[in-house]
Design a protein around this motif. Structure first.
Motif, PDB file in Angstrom:
ATOM      1  N   UNK A 309      23.994  38.934  66.512  1.00  0.00           N
ATOM      2  CA  UNK A 309      25.193  39.611  66.994  1.00  0.00           C
ATOM      3  C   UNK A 309      24.965  40.166  68.397  1.00  0.00           C
ATOM      4  N   UNK A 310      26.032  40.202  69.156  1.00  0.00           N
ATOM      5  CA  UNK A 310      25.936  40.780  70.489  1.00  0.00           C
ATOM      6  C   UNK A 310      25.519  42.244  70.404  1.00  0.00           C
ATOM      7  N   UNK A 311      24.590  42.608  71.250  1.00  0.00           N
ATOM      8  CA  UNK A 311      24.139  43.984  71.445  1.00  0.00           C
ATOM      9  C   UNK A 311      23.279  44.522  70.294  1.00  0.00           C
ATOM     10  N   UNK A 312      23.042  43.712  69.254  1.00  0.00           N
ATOM     11  CA  UNK A 312      22.256  44.224  68.133  1.00  0.00           C
ATOM     12  C   UNK A 312      20.781  44.279  68.502  1.00  0.00           C
ATOM     13  N   UNK A 313      20.150  45.401  68.161  1.00  0.00           N
ATOM     14  CA  UNK A 313      18.710  45.547  68.350  1.00  0.00           C
ATOM     15  C   UNK A 313      18.146  46.196  67.105  1.00  0.00           C
ATOM     16  N   UNK A 314      17.179  45.525  66.491  1.00  0.00           N
ATOM     17  CA  UNK A 314      16.586  46.086  65.276  1.00  0.00           C
ATOM     18  C   UNK A 314      15.827  47.363  65.596  1.00  0.00           C
ATOM     19  N   UNK A 315      15.227  47.412  66.780  1.00  0.00           N
ATOM     20  CA  UNK A 315      14.497  48.606  67.204  1.00  0.00           C
ATOM     21  C   UNK A 315      15.494  49.603  67.794  1.00  0.00           C
ATOM     22  N   UNK A 316      16.030  50.483  66.954  1.00  0.00           N
ATOM     23  CA  UNK A 316      17.037  51.440  67.407  1.00  0.00           C
ATOM     24  C   UNK A 316      16.481  52.474  68.382  1.00  0.00           C
TER      25      UNK A 316
END
Length: 360
Positions: A309-316
């Motif tokens: 997904x756009x802009x998703x980062x697992x490392x918040x």
């Protein structure tokens, strides 16, 4: 129009037909109820003799007009009583959509048990609520992206400005000058990379066809992409394993290069020092299957599809560099070529697999 768009149109037509059917049935019920009430009144008046007295005291034309007025009055009364019940679901949809459009992303449809039993109402409700979930999630990711991207942009800009200022210091040694220039160059390239990824995603999101397909050596392209990160994987002492023979493909060379750059960059970035990165290509008949695998921490199972997904980062926490755009580019470019991309992660290994038609 692609198959996904056709499917969406079919679902839309299905929902529209269902809504039309329900409101048509509701209208018919109101008219039927009105006619039934008039007939019952007619029957009662006939049995009691009141109707005969009315007919004898009135002319036939007046009697017909009177009956019509009674029917209209009864119909109007029933419409006012039953109308809100029939229109209530539509009002609920309109109000919920207005709330969603105004930024209240927790707005959901709750049609009630009776209406929810109707199949198309259930499908419409579930589709709408799923859409609302996605919009809310996308908005959250967008906000997170803006914050992250602002931070990512600010850091190299501050570094460039700071080291450029230091370069003006009198008596600066040549070694220090070279070090500062190296930092400025590195941060400038970092800025350029971030901007290019966002521009690339913007450019390909609106495209449905590829006009620049050429036949070329895919294996050579993969080797060149690996060499782009020589400094990065040498610094981390990674074991690089390009395990593939020579393969050719007909595709948009520039766009596919972005796929391999993003996947290899992620593999190198998330591999621990002394880890390994393996790139394989398998001929599957009419398709080529390219896998980029790296050692290191795993991706949570629930995030294996979200990572695209756009802009998703697992490392918040944003401890690792990045802006959540690269894998969205990978998926979109792969889809444009009629292929698929999947992610697998287990046992401290993560692999992204791209399947592409050869087009030869």
């Amino acid at each position: 129009m692609n198959e996904k768009a056709k499917s969406a149109v079919r679902e839309s037509n299905k929902h529209r037909l269902g809504i039309t059917t329900v409101f048509t049935i509701g209208t018919l019920l109101v008219f039927s109820a009105s006619a039934l009430v008039v007939l019952i009144a007619w029957f009662v008046l006939s049995k009691t003799g009141v109707l005969r007295q009315m007919v004898e005291s009135l002319s036939p034309e007046t009697a017909v007009i009177l009956v019509m007025l009674i029917a209209v009055a009864v119909g109007t009364l029933l419409t006012f009583v039953a109308g809100p019940v029939i229109v209530r679901p539509l009002n609920s949809v309109v109000n919920t959509m207005s709330r969603l459009a105004s930024g209240k992303y927790d707005a959901r449809l709750h049609p009630g048990k009776f209406w929810y039993r109707i199949s198309f109402v259930r499908e419409f409700t579930d589709s709408f609520n799923t859409m609302a979930d996605e919009i809310g999630h996308t908005e959250m990711l967008r906000t997170d992206f803006i914050n992250s991207f602002s931070h990512e942009f600010k850091t190299p800009i501050v570094s460039i400005a700071g080291f450029a200022k230091l370069l003006r210091t009198e008596g600066l040694e040549e070694k220090e000058r070279e070090e500062y220039l190296s930092v400025i160059e590195k941060e400038s390239l970092r800025l350029s990379d971030m901007a290019n990824k966002v521009l690339m995603l913007t450019r390909i999101e609106g495209r449905d066809v590829l006009n620049n397909r050429v036949r070329y050596n895919l294996s050579e392209q993969l080797r060149q992409c690996l060499l782009l990160f020589t400094d990065a994987w040498s610094e981390k002492e990674l074991d690089i394993d390009p395990d593939f023979d020579e393969h050719e493909i007909v595709a948009d060379r520039e766009l596919l290069e972005q796929v391999w750059i993003n996947l290899i960059e992620n593999a190198v970035k998330f591999s621990p020092r002394g880890g390994a990165v393996r790139v394989t290509v398998r001929d599957a008949g009419e398709t080529l299957v390219v896998a980029v695998e790296n050692s290191g921490s795993s991706i949570a199972p629930e995030n294996l599809t979200r990572v695209f997904r756009k802009f998703f980062r697992e490392d918040s926490s944003h401890a690792a560099p990045g802006n959540g755009v690269g894998l969205a580019v990978v998926q979109r470019v792969t889809e444009l070529h009629g292929g698929t991309v999947t992610a697998e992660s287990a046992g401290d290994k993560t692999a992204f697999t791209v399947t592409l038609p050869k087009g030869i």
